[in-house]
Design an enzyme around this catalytic site. Structure first.
Site, PDB file in Angstrom:
ATOM      1  N   TYR A  50       0.878  -1.275   0.068  1.00  5.16           N
ATOM      2  CA  TYR A  50       0.049  -0.074   0.139  1.00  5.16           C
ATOM      3  C   TYR A  50       0.956   1.257   0.021  1.00  5.16           C
ATOM      4  CZ  TYR A  50      -3.727   3.482   1.584  1.00  5.16           C
ATOM      5  OH  TYR A  50      -4.327   4.392   1.715  1.00  5.16           O
ATOM      6  N   LYS A  92      -1.591  -1.624  -4.058  1.00  6.19           N
ATOM      7  CA  LYS A  92      -2.351  -0.490  -3.923  1.00  6.19           C
ATOM      8  C   LYS A  92      -1.911   0.734  -3.954  1.00  6.19           C
ATOM      9  CE  LYS A  92      -5.895   2.065  -0.993  1.00  6.19           C
ATOM     10  NZ  LYS A  92      -6.323   1.985   0.423  1.00  6.19           N
TER      11      LYS A  92
END
Length: 291
Positions: free
Chosen positions: A135, A163
């Site tokens: 992330y 992500k």
């Protein structure tokens, strides 16, 4: 492991005393699966107010979500922190709770080098057999996981996706350089369609609490080659994408989406300090936005 194209970063419902509201949490999981078409749900990510959840609360949330979802969607545990040893500990504990995957935010505040980031994520990956999603959100962490570091990490067997909230240029370079099977997710709702256009696989979303079914339709339309329909849906949804983070000025996530959920009949409570609930002007904006 296929986490699907629409992953919702779920809010954590609180009661009037600020404790986790377990009954509402169950209803919210059902709603995200049955009405908003979530393929996977992230529990205790930053949208779930992970900085103010205790370790005990996080582990209870992981186990609760796994049991309640009962295989209807994948459950991804947010276990990342800026302490590698503690992240390893929490990741191992999450695996024992039966989660399907792990979301690891970049270490925040201490601003490690790219080599430090690589070693951090590599050490965590070696501590678990679960699939890991990186992330990257520099606006919150103060550090960018570079294209080169992401591609190095993508070579590790159980680091399967990222992500990424960086630029379209960075997404493009990751997509073009990643090994087969490594998936790139946008972390910015408003960039869903542009990200798909440069090769992203899907979206890890906040807005999907409110418009998930429409977002799934947008993604499916693009994947099926109906670009005009995807663009039409994007135009329809764009004001909500932006409004949930600017109502009408920037507000920290998940303040707006928690109030928006109450407007949809899912009162998930307020936020924990240091966040504060939406004020009346912000609430009026959101009422107009969601109506």
């Amino acid at each position: 492991m296929d986490f699907g194209r629409l992953i919702t970063a779920m809010v954590t419902p609180f009661d009037a005393e600020g404790s986790i509201d377990w009954q509402t949490a169950g209803k919210l999981i059902d709603y995200l699966i049955d009405e908003q078409s979530s393929d996977s749900i992230v529990v205790s990510g930053t949208t779930g107010e992970s900085p103010t959840l205790t370790e005990e609360e996080k582990l209870k949330l992981f186990a609760f979500a796994v049991e309640h979802a009962a295989g209807r969607c994948k459950i991804i545990a947010g276990t990342g922190s800026n302490d590698t040893a503690h992240t390893i500990h929490l990741t191992k504990s999450a695996q024992q709770c039966g989660v399907d995957g792990i979301l690891l935010v970049a270490p925040y505040y201490n601003k490690p080098s790219q080599e430090g980031l690589y070693r951090h994520f590599k050490a965590i990956a070696e501590s678990t057999t679960l699939p890991i999603i990186l992330y990257n959100v520099e606006g919150r962490t103060g550090v960018n996981i570079s294209v080169e570091t992401t591609l190095r990490l993508a070579q590790l067997d159980n680091i399967v996706a990222t992500k990424d909230c960086a630029s379209l240029e960075q997404l493009t370079l990751i997509v073009s350089g990643a090994p087969d099977g490594f998936r790139v997710y946008s972390g910015d709702d408003a960039m869903t369609l542009p990200a798909l256009a440069v090769g992203a696989y899907g979206i890890v979303s906040v807005a999907s609490h409110i418009i998930g079914a429409d977002m799934k339709a947008l993604v499916n339309a693009y994947v099926e080659g109906n670009v005009a329909e995807a663009a039409k849906l994007n135009g329809k949804l764009f004001t909500i994408f932006k409004g949930l983070f600017n109502c009408p000025h920037p507000v920290p996530n998940p303040v707006a989406v928690k109030y928006a959920l109450s407007l949809k009949g899912y009162p998930v409570g307020g936020v924990r300090l240091p966040l504060i609930d939406a004020n009346e002007a912000e609430r009026a904006f959101l009422r107009d936005l969601i109506s």
